[in-house]
Scaffold this active site. Structure first.
Site, PDB file in Angstrom:
ATOM      1  N   ALA A 256       0.590  -1.137   0.080  1.00 37.04           N
ATOM      2  CA  ALA A 256       0.054   0.214   0.005  1.00 37.04           C
ATOM      3  C   ALA A 256       1.017   1.369   0.120  1.00 37.04           C
ATOM      4  CB  ALA A 256      -0.952  -0.128   1.277  1.00 37.04           C
ATOM      5  N   HIS A 257       0.186   2.264   0.126  1.00 35.68           N
ATOM      6  CA  HIS A 257       0.763   3.500  -0.124  1.00 35.68           C
ATOM      7  C   HIS A 257       1.633   4.188   1.123  1.00 35.68           C
ATOM      8  CE1 HIS A 257      -3.228   5.807   1.548  1.00 35.68           C
ATOM      9  NE2 HIS A 257      -2.529   4.842   2.437  1.00 35.68           N
ATOM     10  N   ASN A 258       2.871   4.755   0.956  1.00 32.83           N
ATOM     11  CA  ASN A 258       3.851   4.999   1.908  1.00 32.83           C
ATOM     12  C   ASN A 258       4.652   3.976   2.465  1.00 32.83           C
ATOM     13  OD1 ASN A 258       2.675   7.551   1.267  1.00 32.83           O
ATOM     14  ND2 ASN A 258       1.356   7.656   3.209  1.00 32.83           N
TER      15      ASN A 258
END
EC number: 2.3.1.191
Length: 351
Positions: A256-258
């Site tokens: 997922a993001h980050n």
């Protein structure tokens, strides 16, 4: 057994050459010229095949080997048939893999699917893109404005590379993969169907339901990373999603993001890593691991397959279970539950 239709050996190797290449010790120098042209599991073997035997449980295979040569630890050496050339190595599987990469290089590193060289006339490449000489762009590829692709990299049929992406040298992007908002290093392998750089799952509650939070970060993939088929790596929301050098990611993994993954990690298939997780170096995740968001996994940790993580994992520890906890504690709980279940069953039987 290898199929000569798909994977023909690059050339013949002798037992002496294998010894030199792997740092093994050939027990009988009179077998230096034994020919090796195939790889096989120890229980199958075959003419001209190299096999390996490792672990005491597998030592029983040694007396019945049917192979040209075997890689094994020193304590097994005297158990092999006299017809088999014995190569002693402290890590037989590692040596076997090295020989395999030399014997079947096209199996170790993906190459062009169509046999094309250079840039296919059936690819669409924006005039502002820069493709270094020596890169291979196959039919159906779409390359957007400002893209840079390095020498020796193969972009397989129907892959899509979005605007301004940078891809280093000697890499591979598989058929049907898509890459956007990404900076990718050298010798990176991205298998078919992978999705790199799509927006992360970011929403905030609104008057009419969930409202999208713009995802304006990037994906940064460092050198020597491998990403399996149909895996996804979301771009960051405001910071970057980062995959560290040498990390290997299996098929069907969601990142997922980050998320920030360190160097030389292993992530097995069907694992899911939620947003803003930080993973240290040399972490191993078994298949189907799930990580809640904003966790920190310390360097060298090992996460057991099918485990669900809602707490940080200290460096070097082995955790498992659902919810995950230190493995020793998880095993004690399982043992206790089994004891309670048996006692309850005995009570019913005696009642």
């Amino acid at each position: 057994m290898t199929d000569p239709v798909f994977f023909a050996p690059s050339r013949r190797y002798t037992a002496a050459e294998v010894a030199n290449l792997t740092g093994s010790v050939l027990v009988d120098s009179g077998q230096s010229d034994v020919s090796i042209e195939a790889l096989a599991p120890a229980h199958e073997g075959g003419a001209n095949a190299l096999v390996f035997v490792d672990g005491r449980r597998n030592s029983t295979l040694m007396p019945s080997l049917r192979a040209a040569a075997v890689l094994c630890p020193a304590e097994f050496a005297n158990k092999a048939p006299s017809s088999v050339a014995v190569l002693i190595h402290p890590r037989p599987q590692q040596a076997f893999a090295l020989v395999g990469r030399l014997l079947f290089p096209t199996a170790a590193t993906p190459g062009p699917m169509t046999g094309e060289t250079g840039v296919s006339p059936h690819a669409h490449i924006d005039p502002t893109a820069h493709v270094e000489a020596g890169a291979i762009i196959e039919a159906g590829v779409v390359i957007g404005p400002g893209v840079s692709i390095g020498k020796g990299t193969v972009i397989a049929p129907n892959a899509v590379i979005g605007q301004s992406c940078q891809i280093g040298r000697d890499g591979y992007v598989g058929p049907g993969a898509s890459i956007q908002y990404a900076l990718i290093g050298n010798r990176v392998i991205i298998h078919g169907g992978a999705r790199i750089g799509q927006d992360g799952f970011g929403f905030v509650g609104g008057a009419k339901g969930p409202e999208r939070v713009p995802q304006i970060g990037r994906v940064v993939i460092q050198d020597d990373v491998e990403i399996g088929s149909n895996s996804t790596v979301d771009r960051g929301a405001m910071s970057d999603t980062i995959i560290g050098q040498g990390t290997k990611i299996d098929n069907l993994v969601q990142i997922a993001h980050n998320v920030r993954i360190g160097r030389n990690c292993i992530v097995a298939g069907l694992s899911g890593i939620s947003g803003s997780v930080v993973v240290g170096d040399n972490v191993t995740m078994g298949g189907g691991v799930g990580l809640a968001d904003h966790l920190t996994i310390g360097s060298g940790a090992k996460l057991a397959a099918r485990s669900g993580f809602m707490s940080n994992v200290p460096a070097g520890e082995i955790w498992g279970g659902y919810p995950a906890q230190p493995m020793a504690e998880a095993m004690r709980e399982i043992a206790m539950l089994r004891t309670m279940a048996r006692a309850r069953k005995q009570g019913k039987d005696n009642g």
